[in-house]
Write an enzyme that holds these catalytic residues in place. Structure first.
Site, short mmCIF file in Angstrom:
data_model
loop_
_atom_site.label_atom_id
_atom_site.label_comp_id
_atom_site.label_asym_id
_atom_site.label_seq_id
_atom_site.Cartn_x
_atom_site.Cartn_y
_atom_site.Cartn_z
N TYR A 76 -3.39 -0.81 10.21
CA TYR A 76 -3.25 -1.04 8.77
C TYR A 76 -1.85 -0.61 8.31
O TYR A 76 -1.18 -1.32 7.55
CB TYR A 76 -4.33 -0.25 8.02
CG TYR A 76 -4.39 -0.53 6.54
CD1 TYR A 76 -5.17 -1.58 6.05
CD2 TYR A 76 -3.70 0.26 5.62
CE1 TYR A 76 -5.25 -1.83 4.68
CE2 TYR A 76 -3.77 0.01 4.26
CZ TYR A 76 -4.55 -1.03 3.80
OH TYR A 76 -4.62 -1.29 2.45
N SER A 84 0.86 -1.18 0.00
CA SER A 84 0.00 0.00 0.00
C SER A 84 0.90 1.23 0.00
O SER A 84 2.10 1.13 0.27
CB SER A 84 -0.88 -0.04 1.26
OG SER A 84 -1.46 1.21 1.55
#
Length: 260
Positions: free
Chosen positions: A165, A152
Site C-alpha cells: 500500500y 494517502s
C-alpha cells in the site's frame, strides 16, 4: 481568455454539465466523492467491485443527477478499456476522473506474501496509471479535463505492516506529478487529494486498537479522526474551474497530521 479578477465567480466551483468517473465510488470515501460531485452538478459513472449500489444511486438521484454503474475488477487490464468505452457509450465524454479504488493488505513485513503485494499494486497503482492514460487521451481530444488521484499519508511516510500500500501510494504521488508535467499544456489538470486518518472501513482495525488509535489522535492537531465529509469539498475544488492553474499538487486533508 480574460483573466480580470472581476470575472471570478462562485460558478468556478460548479460542475454543471460535467461527467465524472469515480472508481470505488460506492462506499466510504469514494461514495462521498461521488455524492459531492453530484451536488456540484456533475453526472456520475461509478466503477465498483460490488453490485449493492442502491444507497449511492438514491443519494445521487436525489440531487437530480444521473448515475450509471459498472461492476469491474480493476486489476484486470481489459476492464480498464471497458470503463472508458462504457462511459463514452453512456455520456459521450469524460470530464473528470477520480481514481479512488483501492485495497489494503495488513501483515508484518517478514510475513508478507507475494500475492498480497501483487494484488495491491495491481489495483492501487497499475489501474491508476492505465485509467489515467486512457482517460487523458479522451480529454485531450475534448480540449481539457481533470484527473484526481487519491494519495494517502503513506504517500509521504513508510507506515507499518502495509508495504504494498505504501509503495503504491508513493507511486500514485509520482504519477500525479509526471502526468501533470505532460498534460498541463493540454488543459488537463492532474492533482491528488491525500486524506489523513479518516473513519472508513479501511481504518476500522486501527480504530479498534485503542492504543494505536490514541497514538494517532495525539499527533493530529485537530484532535479527531476525519470523516468523509471533510474530504468531499477538496475533490469538488480539484474538479472545477477554480483549480485550473493547479497542476501536480497533492492536497493533504489530514487535520494537520503532516505538520507534526
Amino acid at each position: 481568455m480574460d483573466f480580470s479578477i472581476s470575472n471570478f465567480s462562485m460558478d468556478f466551483f460548479r460542475l454543471d454539465g460535467k461527467v465524472a468517473i469515480v472508481t470505488g465510488g460506492n462506499t466510504g470515501l469514494g461514495q462521498g466523492y461521488a455524492v459531492a460531485l453530484a451536488k456540484a452538478g456533475a453526472d456520475l459513472f461509478i466503477v465498483t467491485y460490488n453490485t449493492n449500489w442502491d444507497e449511492t444511486k438514491k443519494l445521487i438521484e436525489a440531487e437530480g443527477r444521473r448515475v450509471e454503474f459498472l461492476q469491474a475488477d480493476l486489476s484486470v487490464r481489459d476492464n480498464i478499456d471497458k470503463v472508458i468505452e462504457k462511459c463514452l457509450d453512456t455520456y459521450g465524454k469524460i470530464d473528470i476522473l477520480v481514481n479512488n479504488a483501492g485495497i489494503i493488505k495488513r501483515t508484518p513485513l517478514l510475513d508478507y506474501k507475494d500475492e498480497d503485494w501483487r494484488a495491491v499494486i495491481d489495483v492501487n497503482l497499475n489501474a491508476v496509471y492505465y485509467l489515467s492514460h486512457e482517460a487523458a487521451k479522451v480529454m485531450a481530444k475534448q480540449g481539457g479535463g481533470k484527473i484526481i488521484n487519491v494519495c494517502s499519508m503513506l504517500s509521504f511516510q513508510g507506515g507499518k505492516f502495509v508495504p504494498s500500500y505504501t509503495a503504491a501510494k508513493h507511486g500514485v504521488a509520482g504519477i500525479t506529478k509526471a502526468f501533470a508535467n505532460e498534460l498541463a499544456s493540454l488543459n488537463i489538470q492532474t492533482n491528488a487529494v491525500a486524506p489523513g486518518y479518516i473513519e472508513t472501513n479501511n481504518t476500522a482495525p486501527i480504530r479498534a486498537d485503542e492504543e494505536r488509535s490514541e497514538e494517532i489522535l495525539s499527533r493530529i492537531p485537530a484532535g479527531r479522526w476525519g470523516h468523509p465529509l471533510d474530504v468531499m469539498g477538496a475533490v469538488v475544488f480539484l474538479a472545477g474551474r477554480a483549480s485550473d492553474y493547479i497542476n501536480g499538487h497533492i492536497l493533504a486533508v489530514d487535520g494537520g497530521w503532516l505538520t507534526r
